[in-house]
Design a protein around this motif. Sequence first.
Motif, short mmCIF file in Angstrom:
data_model
loop_
_atom_site.label_atom_id
_atom_site.label_comp_id
_atom_site.label_asym_id
_atom_site.label_seq_id
_atom_site.Cartn_x
_atom_site.Cartn_y
_atom_site.Cartn_z
N VAL A 42 -0.91 11.08 8.82
CA VAL A 42 -0.47 9.92 8.04
C VAL A 42 -1.70 9.10 7.66
N LYS A 43 -1.68 8.58 6.44
CA LYS A 43 -2.83 7.83 5.93
C LYS A 43 -2.34 6.61 5.16
N ASP A 44 -2.97 5.46 5.45
CA ASP A 44 -2.76 4.29 4.60
C ASP A 44 -4.07 4.02 3.87
N ASP A 45 -4.30 2.79 3.46
CA ASP A 45 -5.51 2.54 2.67
C ASP A 45 -6.79 2.55 3.50
N VAL A 46 -6.69 2.35 4.82
CA VAL A 46 -7.91 2.30 5.64
C VAL A 46 -7.86 3.20 6.88
N ILE A 84 0.84 -1.19 0.00
CA ILE A 84 0.00 0.00 0.00
C ILE A 84 0.88 1.24 0.00
N GLU A 85 0.28 2.38 -0.37
CA GLU A 85 0.99 3.64 -0.32
C GLU A 85 0.68 4.35 0.99
N ILE A 86 1.72 4.81 1.66
CA ILE A 86 1.58 5.61 2.87
C ILE A 86 1.76 7.07 2.48
N VAL A 87 0.83 7.92 2.88
CA VAL A 87 0.93 9.37 2.63
C VAL A 87 1.06 10.07 3.97
N VAL A 94 -6.63 6.84 8.92
CA VAL A 94 -6.14 8.22 8.91
C VAL A 94 -5.80 8.60 10.35
N ILE A 95 -4.59 9.12 10.56
CA ILE A 95 -4.15 9.58 11.87
C ILE A 95 -3.82 11.06 11.74
N LEU A 96 -4.51 11.91 12.50
CA LEU A 96 -4.36 13.35 12.36
C LEU A 96 -4.05 14.00 13.71
N CYS A 97 -3.03 14.85 13.72
CA CYS A 97 -2.67 15.59 14.92
C CYS A 97 -3.70 16.70 15.15
N THR A 98 -4.33 16.70 16.31
CA THR A 98 -5.36 17.69 16.63
C THR A 98 -4.89 18.72 17.65
N LYS A 99 -3.75 18.45 18.30
CA LYS A 99 -3.21 19.38 19.30
C LYS A 99 -1.72 19.13 19.44
N LEU A 100 -0.95 20.21 19.56
CA LEU A 100 0.50 20.09 19.70
C LEU A 100 0.99 21.11 20.71
N VAL A 101 1.70 20.62 21.73
CA VAL A 101 2.29 21.48 22.76
C VAL A 101 3.78 21.22 22.80
N LEU A 102 4.58 22.28 22.59
CA LEU A 102 6.03 22.17 22.65
C LEU A 102 6.53 22.70 23.98
N ASN A 103 7.50 21.98 24.55
CA ASN A 103 8.08 22.34 25.85
C ASN A 103 7.00 22.61 26.90
N PRO A 104 6.17 21.61 27.19
CA PRO A 104 5.13 21.81 28.21
C PRO A 104 5.76 22.09 29.57
#
Length: 280
Positions: A214-218, A185-188, A220-230
């Motif tokens: 990141v997405k494969d054929d079935v 499969i293709e990973i995007v 989807v993983i999506l970042c919804t929140k990002l905290v740097l140096n908490p």
Amino acid sequence: MKYFYFFSMMLFASQVGIYAQDFQGEATYFSKTTVNMDFGGRQIPEDRKKEIMQRMKEANERTYILTFDKSSSIYKEEERLEQPGNGRGGGRFGMMGGAGGDYYKDVREGRYLVKNELFGKIFLVDDELPKLEWKLGGESKQIGNYTAFKATAIKTIKRPNMRAIFRRGGDNNENQESEFTEKEIEIVAWYAPDVPVNQGPGEYWGLPGLILEVKDDVTVILCTKLVLNPTEKKEIKAPNKGKTVTQEEYDKISKDKMAEMRENFRGGRGGGNRGGGGRP
């Protein structure tokens, strides 16, 4: 394309020095997997089918937390209150394939450890970190406050074959399907050079910036929140409980368990309805 790759690597190298030695980040990801449930022609009541599909939907929509620094990370499912009837050992679809455990990566050493539960037993998979041959592209899009760039790779995957469990047929069927399906499969992936760490959700890594989607054929993983140096630092610690096995050994155990599950299903449900005396 070469100039873009060179620019990305230079940006990555230059920004690493911005962060102090104790740099840490925390990313929240929402993961959704689409499952095409094939009941193999079995006569299952519609209300039962809907119940199975609903449980699988709930089991395949999850939230994860990736805690990372410049060399290591731990990817854990966010704790949540389980609904009645959920969360039982091998009853979750993800557990059948050995997925869903705490995933620790050390990109400096090139190793990973993942804690998996398989039908009520805990395994600790310890192996070499899989490496994808990423192809960097110039396409970009906005994810939250970050400009993310596209990368693709080809990957061979194995997944549980639910049709093999529910399919009709006798034990001596020469055309009996395998418990797992394997295909390329293709990973995007979409990564953010502004967060110059070689990390991403689950097994994904190896790009000049944090992987935000990141997405494969079935899946989807999506970042919804990002905290740097908490403000509150968290310990990035590898899981250490469970029977230690390699990925190859774990795959063999998982395959055997799937075969056992198929035989139990056919013996308990399929076989009892063949011949006289069975229900119509």
